[in-house]
Design a protein around this motif. Structure first.
Motif, PDB file in Angstrom:
ATOM      1  N   LYS A 193       0.840  -1.187   0.000  1.00 51.86           N
ATOM      2  CA  LYS A 193       0.000   0.000   0.000  1.00 51.86           C
ATOM      3  C   LYS A 193       0.879   1.242   0.000  1.00 51.86           C
ATOM      4  CE  LYS A 193      -4.315   1.653   2.002  1.00 51.86           C
ATOM      5  NZ  LYS A 193      -5.358   1.399   3.012  1.00 51.86           N
ATOM      6  N   ARG A 194       0.567   2.175  -0.896  1.00 50.52           N
ATOM      7  CA  ARG A 194       1.363   3.394  -0.994  1.00 50.52           C
ATOM      8  C   ARG A 194       0.819   4.452  -0.041  1.00 50.52           C
ATOM      9  NH1 ARG A 194       2.276   5.299  -7.003  1.00 50.52           N
ATOM     10  NH2 ARG A 194       0.007   5.600  -6.958  1.00 50.52           N
ATOM     11  N   GLY A 195       1.638   5.472   0.166  1.00 45.96           N
ATOM     12  CA  GLY A 195       1.242   6.535   1.087  1.00 45.96           C
ATOM     13  C   GLY A 195       0.022   7.303   0.636  1.00 45.96           C
ATOM     14  N   CYS A 196      -0.235   7.297  -0.676  1.00 40.77           N
ATOM     15  CA  CYS A 196      -1.395   8.037  -1.172  1.00 40.77           C
ATOM     16  C   CYS A 196      -2.685   7.234  -1.054  1.00 40.77           C
ATOM     17  CB  CYS A 196      -1.165   8.478  -2.615  1.00 40.77           C
ATOM     18  SG  CYS A 196      -0.590   7.174  -3.713  1.00 40.77           S
ATOM     19  N   GLY A 197      -2.625   6.052  -0.467  1.00 36.54           N
ATOM     20  CA  GLY A 197      -3.846   5.319  -0.171  1.00 36.54           C
ATOM     21  C   GLY A 197      -4.204   4.224  -1.144  1.00 36.54           C
ATOM     22  N   ASP A 198      -3.492   4.135  -2.291  1.00 33.17           N
ATOM     23  CA  ASP A 198      -3.792   3.063  -3.236  1.00 33.17           C
ATOM     24  C   ASP A 198      -2.753   1.948  -3.097  1.00 33.17           C
ATOM     25  OD1 ASP A 198      -1.567   4.206  -4.293  1.00 33.17           O
ATOM     26  OD2 ASP A 198      -2.421   4.666  -6.255  1.00 33.17           O
ATOM     27  N   TRP A 199      -2.846   0.943  -3.958  1.00 37.08           N
ATOM     28  CA  TRP A 199      -1.977  -0.234  -3.872  1.00 37.08           C
ATOM     29  C   TRP A 199      -1.128  -0.360  -5.126  1.00 37.08           C
ATOM     30  CZ3 TRP A 199      -1.730  -3.917   0.114  1.00 37.08           C
ATOM     31  CH2 TRP A 199      -2.651  -3.724   1.145  1.00 37.08           C
ATOM     32  N   GLU A 200       0.137  -0.679  -4.929  1.00 37.98           N
ATOM     33  CA  GLU A 200       1.036  -1.005  -6.036  1.00 37.98           C
ATOM     34  C   GLU A 200       1.208  -2.521  -6.052  1.00 37.98           C
ATOM     35  OE1 GLU A 200       5.758  -0.794  -6.674  1.00 37.98           O
ATOM     36  OE2 GLU A 200       4.804   1.190  -6.511  1.00 37.98           O
ATOM     37  N   ILE A 201       0.696  -3.165  -7.107  1.00 36.01           N
ATOM     38  CA  ILE A 201       0.724  -4.626  -7.188  1.00 36.01           C
ATOM     39  C   ILE A 201       1.382  -5.037  -8.495  1.00 36.01           C
ATOM     40  CG2 ILE A 201      -0.634  -6.741  -7.210  1.00 36.01           C
ATOM     41  CD1 ILE A 201      -2.771  -5.358  -5.639  1.00 36.01           C
ATOM     42  N   THR A 202       2.383  -5.919  -8.396  1.00 37.02           N
ATOM     43  CA  THR A 202       3.067  -6.452  -9.570  1.00 37.02           C
ATOM     44  C   THR A 202       2.610  -7.888  -9.801  1.00 37.02           C
ATOM     45  OG1 THR A 202       4.998  -5.035  -9.230  1.00 37.02           O
ATOM     46  CG2 THR A 202       5.295  -6.990 -10.606  1.00 37.02           C
ATOM     47  N   PHE A 203       2.099  -8.145 -10.993  1.00 34.42           N
ATOM     48  CA  PHE A 203       1.614  -9.460 -11.398  1.00 34.42           C
ATOM     49  C   PHE A 203       2.647 -10.086 -12.343  1.00 34.42           C
ATOM     50  CE2 PHE A 203      -1.869  -6.630 -10.556  1.00 34.42           C
ATOM     51  CZ  PHE A 203      -2.826  -7.388  -9.903  1.00 34.42           C
ATOM     52  N   ARG A 204       3.019 -11.343 -12.104  1.00 39.01           N
ATOM     53  CA  ARG A 204       4.021 -12.013 -12.922  1.00 39.01           C
ATOM     54  C   ARG A 204       3.399 -13.212 -13.657  1.00 39.01           C
ATOM     55  NH1 ARG A 204       7.517 -14.591 -10.431  1.00 39.01           N
ATOM     56  NH2 ARG A 204       6.500 -14.652  -8.398  1.00 39.01           N
ATOM     57  N   PHE A 205       3.758 -13.345 -14.925  1.00 38.18           N
ATOM     58  CA  PHE A 205       3.208 -14.402 -15.763  1.00 38.18           C
ATOM     59  C   PHE A 205       4.318 -15.037 -16.599  1.00 38.18           C
ATOM     60  CE2 PHE A 205       0.047 -11.066 -15.242  1.00 38.18           C
ATOM     61  CZ  PHE A 205      -1.087 -11.753 -14.867  1.00 38.18           C
ATOM     62  N   ALA A 206       4.037 -16.246 -17.093  1.00 39.14           N
ATOM     63  CA  ALA A 206       4.889 -16.906 -18.083  1.00 39.14           C
ATOM     64  C   ALA A 206       3.973 -17.532 -19.122  1.00 39.14           C
ATOM     65  CB  ALA A 206       5.783 -17.961 -17.436  1.00 39.14           C
ATOM     66  N   ALA A 207       4.360 -17.421 -20.381  1.00 40.75           N
ATOM     67  CA  ALA A 207       3.540 -17.968 -21.460  1.00 40.75           C
ATOM     68  C   ALA A 207       4.358 -18.938 -22.294  1.00 40.75           C
ATOM     69  CB  ALA A 207       3.000 -16.841 -22.339  1.00 40.75           C
ATOM     70  N   SER A 208       3.728 -20.042 -22.656  1.00 35.68           N
ATOM     71  CA  SER A 208       4.351 -21.057 -23.500  1.00 35.68           C
ATOM     72  C   SER A 208       3.332 -21.454 -24.564  1.00 35.68           C
ATOM     73  CB  SER A 208       4.759 -22.273 -22.664  1.00 35.68           C
ATOM     74  OG  SER A 208       5.395 -23.247 -23.463  1.00 35.68           O
ATOM     75  N   PRO A 209       3.722 -21.523 -25.830  1.00 36.47           N
ATOM     76  CA  PRO A 209       2.742 -21.724 -26.899  1.00 36.47           C
ATOM     77  C   PRO A 209       2.164 -23.134 -26.948  1.00 36.47           C
ATOM     78  CG  PRO A 209       4.961 -21.746 -27.801  1.00 36.47           C
ATOM     79  CD  PRO A 209       5.095 -21.360 -26.358  1.00 36.47           C
ATOM     80  N   ASN A 210       0.892 -23.213 -27.319  1.00 33.88           N
ATOM     81  CA  ASN A 210       0.292 -24.496 -27.663  1.00 33.88           C
ATOM     82  C   ASN A 210       0.889 -24.991 -28.979  1.00 33.88           C
ATOM     83  OD1 ASN A 210      -1.371 -24.091 -25.443  1.00 33.88           O
ATOM     84  ND2 ASN A 210      -3.109 -23.391 -26.662  1.00 33.88           N
ATOM     85  N   VAL A 211       0.987 -26.297 -29.123  1.00 31.45           N
ATOM     86  CA  VAL A 211       1.532 -26.860 -30.365  1.00 31.45           C
ATOM     87  C   VAL A 211       0.602 -27.960 -30.863  1.00 31.45           C
ATOM     88  CG1 VAL A 211       3.938 -26.308 -29.911  1.00 31.45           C
ATOM     89  CG2 VAL A 211       2.987 -28.430 -29.026  1.00 31.45           C
ATOM     90  N   THR A 212       0.582 -28.138 -32.187  1.00 30.98           N
ATOM     91  CA  THR A 212      -0.240 -29.171 -32.821  1.00 30.98           C
ATOM     92  C   THR A 212       0.583 -29.902 -33.883  1.00 30.98           C
ATOM     93  OG1 THR A 212      -1.068 -27.592 -34.459  1.00 30.98           O
ATOM     94  CG2 THR A 212      -2.382 -27.882 -32.464  1.00 30.98           C
ATOM     95  N   ASN A 213       0.084 -31.056 -34.262  1.00 31.69           N
ATOM     96  CA  ASN A 213       0.683 -31.853 -35.348  1.00 31.69           C
ATOM     97  C   ASN A 213       2.160 -32.175 -35.104  1.00 31.69           C
ATOM     98  OD1 ASN A 213      -1.727 -31.934 -36.889  1.00 31.69           O
ATOM     99  ND2 ASN A 213      -1.289 -29.867 -37.657  1.00 31.69           N
ATOM    100  N   LEU A 214       2.492 -32.463 -33.853  1.00 33.05           N
ATOM    101  CA  LEU A 214       3.852 -32.914 -33.554  1.00 33.05           C
ATOM    102  C   LEU A 214       4.037 -34.344 -34.062  1.00 33.05           C
ATOM    103  CD1 LEU A 214       4.441 -31.733 -29.878  1.00 33.05           C
ATOM    104  CD2 LEU A 214       5.529 -30.820 -31.919  1.00 33.05           C
ATOM    105  N   THR A 215       5.288 -34.656 -34.410  1.00 29.25           N
ATOM    106  CA  THR A 215       5.636 -36.013 -34.807  1.00 29.25           C
ATOM    107  C   THR A 215       6.812 -36.481 -33.967  1.00 29.25           C
ATOM    108  OG1 THR A 215       4.861 -35.720 -37.080  1.00 29.25           O
ATOM    109  CG2 THR A 215       6.453 -37.485 -36.674  1.00 29.25           C
ATOM    110  N   ILE A 216       6.682 -37.626 -33.340  1.00 28.36           N
ATOM    111  CA  ILE A 216       7.762 -38.231 -32.562  1.00 28.36           C
ATOM    112  C   ILE A 216       7.917 -39.663 -33.042  1.00 28.36           C
ATOM    113  CG2 ILE A 216       8.513 -38.959 -30.268  1.00 28.36           C
ATOM    114  CD1 ILE A 216       7.130 -36.548 -29.109  1.00 28.36           C
TER     115      ILE A 216
END
Length: 268
Positions: A193-216
């Protein structure tokens, strides 16, 4: 004894650039009480400061510091800089990628064997030994990003904080910030909470792509969402050309290892 607050000669240190700032320094005399020293500093320093003197930019007073330097003597420092307002946001990202252990290649580019021998065909398996497939660690696309939001006190309720806790470690179950279902993982949030009465919030994310038609190996049409885990089962098969017993993929498994959640409940 009256309290005296006088700006020092070495004051008005200016930093230019994208985030300009100014530091004013004062000498405070006449008290040994830190609250009185700070009140005197606040009373004698401007609330806003124009670093260029042209009326085009006014920096708000950000931090006020007092520190004792002797009997009845203090040094006061007032810093001016851009302060994000409520409902403003700051964004950052990193495309450095993550590390993943794989046991299978996309393509076997070449095979070489000793004279008179034929290199066995492992169908892309990496690091094959007599007993296992050791694999290799590689860098994979992982888009890490953070958003800092300045939210009013009315939004950051105990229920909202519980929502942040509940959604941490979950993957999006619907489209979120341009990512398809299964691509975005919420790593958590940190706020104060900051002195001016509001909130400073940091949100963290990670993204990894979906994949299709893989061949193994000989297994095709494999589909995997970004944060699902893929693993391969191998079995011993005779390579009739190389006249050797080799390990080849006989099954591919896609495992859900993160629960799903509605990341839109974050409200950002």
């Amino acid at each position: 004894m009256p309290i005296e607050c006088v700006e020092k000669f070495e004051s008005r240190q200016v930093t230019t650039g994208r985030n300009p700032s100014v530091e004013l320094r004062y000498t405070i005399r006449g008290t040994n009480d830190d609250i009185e020293a700070r009140d005197a500093l606040l009373a004698n320093s401007p609330v806003m400061y124009d670093p260029w003197g042209n009326g085009l930019l006014f920096l708000p007073r950000d931090t006020v510091t007092v520190q004792p330097v002797g009997d009845l003597l203090w040094e006061g420092i007032v810093r001016y800089g851009p302060v994000p307002q409520t409902e403003e946001s700051v964004f950052s990202f990193d495309t450095g990628g993550g590390t993943q252990h794989i046991t299978h290649s996309l393509v076997t580019v070449a095979r070489y064997a000793a004279p008179g021998k034929t290199a066995p065909d492992f169908k892309g398996a990496i690091g094959v030994t007599a007993d296992s497939v050791e694999g290799v660690d590689i860098t994979v696309p992982v888009y890490q990003f953070a958003e800092t939001h300045y939210l009013p006190d009315s939004v950051v309720t105990p229920e909202y904080k519980a929502t942040l806790f509940w959604l941490t470690g979950k993957v999006n179950n619907s489209a979120f910030k341009g990512f398809a279902v299964g691509e975005c993982l919420f790593l958590g949030a940190a706020g104060s909470k900051r002195g001016c009465g509001d909130w400073e919030i940091t949100f963290r994310f990670a993204a990894s792509p979906n994949v299709t038609n893989l061949t193994i190996g000989d297994i095709t049409g494999i589909t995997k969402k970004g944060w699902e885990y893929l693993w391969v089962r191998y079995e011993d098969v005779e390579d009739t050309v190389a006249k050797a017993l080799v390990k080849r993929p006989v099954a591919v498994y896609i495992e859900q290892v993160y629960p799903y959640g509605d990341l839109n409940l974050l409200g950002i």
